[in-house]
Design an enzyme around this catalytic site. Structure first.
Site, short mmCIF file in Angstrom:
data_model
loop_
_atom_site.label_atom_id
_atom_site.label_comp_id
_atom_site.label_asym_id
_atom_site.label_seq_id
_atom_site.Cartn_x
_atom_site.Cartn_y
_atom_site.Cartn_z
N HIS A 1 0.82 -1.21 0.00
CA HIS A 1 0.00 0.00 0.00
C HIS A 1 0.85 1.27 0.00
O HIS A 1 0.47 2.28 -0.58
CB HIS A 1 -0.94 0.01 1.21
CG HIS A 1 -2.10 -0.92 1.07
ND1 HIS A 1 -2.00 -2.25 1.37
CD2 HIS A 1 -3.36 -0.73 0.64
CE1 HIS A 1 -3.18 -2.83 1.15
NE2 HIS A 1 -4.02 -1.93 0.70
N GLY A 2 1.97 1.23 0.68
CA GLY A 2 2.79 2.44 0.72
C GLY A 2 4.13 2.16 1.38
O GLY A 2 4.22 1.34 2.30
#
Lengths: 475, 366
Positions: A327-328
């Site tokens: 996701h990040g």
């Protein structure tokens, strides 16, 4: 060229032009070539410097797929697979994680010497987290002999670049999409209708609920939680949960709906995630295409739930840590992965220890337990979501203090926030009623049409002038 | 075949039909939405056109905030008392907007037209999108596009965008619907959305004032506000971007058209150089110098009557301004009374060409 972001005027014009062009053209090659060119224009409008990324990976995966299929020597087949996986993951890591590793290195080096902070940044190519996973699944499925390599470069390129889902999924498997491409599908009346309803609902979720919640309340509270009362902080976390759901599922609805207008079916990405009765259940309902990808291409190859107890829990934790990092590339997302991995492990311990006890099985089948399990799961999810939205660790701690009632802020909740939260969760409520009370499980198309028109009217009236980027596009 | 096609498209057609019905409902209740988000340009033009006026004031926000028509009532012009006064003040407008507004606001020409002019009206670095949206016809747009190539693309885009947005009442009145919703929501749940409800209340009051009055509908906040107090609190000049990158030429064409319109319709024309604060003049000294030179050229070449309502001549200090350029309630009353006196002097039969009258009106002063 203006960015063709979904929800903006330029996107609607682009969509009309592409739909008209696609349906007016005759012949398979002309239609697919036009759709591919449009998808690349869409990509170039947002990531103009990175067209080479999608071209390069498309070329590599297409040729590797054919090589794997043609090769009979297992070692050579494996080598070709490694080429594909390394190419996709290599570029993904280079673009997405270089900054993270650099900053971490600088932080460590600063313990011993003064190292200047980074004065550069790397822009992320559009949808790289999604199309690299599609490429890997394609070559792995060929390697596993589950599918045949596609003959046509055009077909493969369109599978990777199909613009409705290119930016933020769903992550489509070759086995789901390529068979639909045998002949250009003509959308049925049902597809046209369902596509319209999904498109309207997706716009409503994104522009009316998600963007308004962010603008009215969520950003303000998360930027300065100590100024808000405990009740306001709790509402902010709940509103954030609804915002991220409406933002992402809104995008998925639009992508699935637009694909239907071209005659293609994309997999659904959500199934009432906030009705989950356990954390495992949640990951079977949220971002289904990613969860199933991680299960099939990471968890199972690692051994899944077979092997020693340590190995099983190691596999679980690894999958969720990588899920968080997907996701990040930040410590907060890593923490989110660890948090979910830990919850999944605890749930498994709990599940394993109780599943052979008759009283526990009876208790867990009861209605009060279902309510308790739902509340406990929802609470765990909300706490985890603070990690995702906080602007920094001290800010996250302040938010947690606020939620626990330890803060001293006084600002309250505007009455529009509960209204938007209720609207955002209305779909969950309706589906719950339909599940529990089958006599309400009817569907009358004219009523759905009125609902879609009301959604579009609300979009016209209440959408902010400038729409925010979809959250998942940033992943 | 047709039935088959209809069946195939029944889903989107049903949605479209339902949307059109909702849109028609919004159109049928347009008055409610307009009351919560009035188009002040259109409202003032329509208000002025209702009857024949004796004096019409045109100009930008310096006129909408700074001219109180009831204070002008009774001024004499060529022996006639001027009883019916209307101010078409278009906030943010340029000379181009004032010309287009004038054509629609005065189907029956008034006896006297007073243009309250200021430097920003003629600044070619800015355009007001409200003009093409609310005041211009296709012919006006075509004319602009032909005569002003520097802003051709801009005016066509603004005109078309405004026309397209009128295709749907829900879209056109979206702000009014939001404001009406906020107003009702606040009534039902006090404290629910106080900021939006306050804006809605102000807009309702603004709409009512525009509908029933003489064009004077100043913003509630600026009636009471005093620039000297604002300076004390803020310590620095509030930004005024309407004079940035000052250049003249393109809007000036419309000043000439406005003059031609008055000549063609036998309307007396007076230009009033509206008062601004010393701070604004100091900050944009070059812009004001260029503007005043232009005004002097027009005065000489076309024999215009120009009243220079310099703040010192009128007797307005910073206390009479709401900000750097707009007068507050007191300042507007002082200016309007002073202007009535000047118009009386200018309007004495046969005296408008006398140099002494022009001098009294501020001729040759800064």
């Amino acid at each position: 060229m203006p960015a063709v972001l979904i929800g903006q005027k330029s996107f609607f014009i682009f969509l009309v032009v592409v739909l008209l062009g696609y349906h007016l053209l005759r012949g398979r090659t002309a239609k697919y070539a036009f759709l591919l060119a449009a998808s690349w224009v869409f990509y170039a409008a947002i990531s103009p410097y990175y067209l080479w990324v999608i071209w390069l990976l498309t070329g590599i995966d297409y040729h590797v797929g054919r090589k794997i299929e043609a090769e009979t020597d297992e070692r050579k087949r494996k080598r070709w697979l490694v080429v594909s996986v390394v190419s996709n993951l290599g570029l993904l890591v280079a673009f997405k994680y270089t900054v993270f590793f650099w900053d971490t290195g600088v932080a460590v080096a600063n313990l011993f010497a003064d190292v200047p902070p980074r004065a550069w940044d790397i822009l992320l190519p559009l949808g790289i987290s999604f199309h690299t996973f599609q490429g890997i699944s394609y070559t792995v499925d060929i390697y596993r002999r589950q599918i045949k390599a596609v003959d046509s470069k055009l077909d493969y390129a369109l599978f990777v670049s199909f613009f409705p889902q290119m930016a933020a999924g769903p992550i489509v498997r070759a086995v789901e999409f390529l068979p639909q491409m045998a002949m250009p599908p003509t959308p049925t009346a049902q597809q046209i209708q369902d596509g319209t309803f999904l498109f309207a609902r997706g716009l409503f979720k994104k522009l009316v609920i998600a963007d308004q919640l962010d603008m009215l309340f969520v950003s303000a509270v998360f930027n300065d939680p100590s100024a808000y009362s405990a009740v306001a902080c709790r509402w902010a976390v709940l509103a954030w949960a609804v915002q991220i759901y409406c933002d992402f599922s809104g995008y998925s609805d639009i992508a699935v709906g637009v694909a239907k207008w071209f005659g293609f079916e994309l997999p659904l990405n959500f199934h009432l995630p906030y009705l989950a009765s356990s954390i495992a259940d949640f990951w079977r309902r949220w971002h289904l295409s990613l969860s199933s990808w991680l299960r099939d291409y990471l968890y199972f190859p690692l051994g899944g739930s077979r092997g020693s107890t340590f190995r099983i829990y190691f596999n679980l934790m690894l999958v969720f840590v990588l899920c968080g990092l997907w996701h990040g590339a930040t410590w907060a997302w890593l923490a989110y992965g660890v948090y979910n991995g830990a919850l999944m492990s605890l749930h498994r311990v709990f599940d394993q220890s109780l599943k052979r006890r008759a009283w526990a099985v009876r208790l867990r089948a009861s209605q009060p337990w279902a309510v308790f399990a739902w509340l406990a799961t929802f609470g765990q999810l909300l706490l985890g979501l603070i990690l995702v939205r906080m602007t920094g660790w001290s800010n996250g701690a302040a938010m947690l203090e606020g939620v626990l009632g330890l803060g001293e802020g006084a600002k309250l909740v505007p009455a529009t926030v509960p209204l938007l939260v209720l609207l955002g969760l209305a779909g969950h409520g309706w589906e719950l009623v339909r599940e529990r009370l089958p006599r309400f499980a009817w569907s009358w198309d004219p009523l759905r049409a009125v609902n879609a028109a009301a959604c579009l009217a609300a979009v016209a009236i209440f959408s902010p002038g400038v729409s925010k980027t979809f959250i998942y596009i940033q992943f | 075949m047709l039935r088959g096609r209809l069946r195939r498209w029944r889903g989107p057609l049903r949605v479209l039909l339902a949307f059109v019905l909702l849109d028609l409902a919004a159109l049928a209740t347009a008055g409610v939405w307009e009351r919560h988000s009035p188009d002040d340009y259109a409202a003032r033009v329509v208000g002025c056109a209702k009857e024949r006026r004796d004096i019409v004031f045109v100009g930008g926000s310096t006129v909408s905030e700074g001219i109180v028509p009831k204070e002008i009532v009774g001024a004499n012009w060529n022996g006639d008392p001027l009883m019916n006064v209307y101010a078409v003040g278009l906030p943010g407008g340029t000379t181009s907007e004032f010309y287009h507004a004038l054509k629609r606001a005065c189907p029956e020409p008034p006896k006297l037209l007073v243009y309250g002019i200021t430097a920003s009206d003629l600044n070619d670095s800015r355009h007001e999108p409200h003009g093409p949206a609310s005041l211009m016809s296709f012919g006006d747009t075509f004319d602009w596009a032909v005569s002003r190539p520097d802003s051709r693309e801009w005016v066509v885009r603004q005109y078309l965008s405004a026309r397209v947005s009128r295709a749907s009442a829900l879209w056109r009145y979206r702000h009014g619907i939001r404001m009406a919703a906020a107003f009702r929501f606040e009534e039902l749940f006090p404290g629910a959305c106080p900021a939006s409800a306050k804006e809605a209340r102000e807009l309702r009051n603004y709409a009512d004032a525009l509908k029933n009055g003489d064009g004077y509908a100043p913003a509630a906040a600026s009636v009471e506000q005093r620039y000297d107090h604002v300076k004390q609190v803020n310590g620095e000049l509030p930004p005024f971007k309407f004079l940035d990158n000052y250049k003249t030429g393109s809007h000036r064409q419309y000043l000439h058209r406005l003059i031609r319109w008055t000549t063609d319709n036998r309307v007396s024309l007076v230009l009033v150089d509206m008062p601004v604060t010393a701070d604004l003049e100091a900050k944009h000294a070059a812009a004001f110098a260029e503007y005043r030179q232009l005004l002097a050229e027009e005065e000489t070449m076309r024999g215009l009557t120009v009243i220079r309502a310099h703040r010192d001549l009128v007797g307005i200090t910073d206390a009479g301004f709401a900000d750097t350029i707009h007068l507050n309630g007191v300042g507007a009353t002082v200016l309007s009374r002073w202007l009535k006196g000047k118009l009386d002097e200018l309007g004495r039969e046969g005296t408008t060409d006398m140099p002494v009258v022009r001098a009294q009106a501020g001729d040759g002063k800064p």
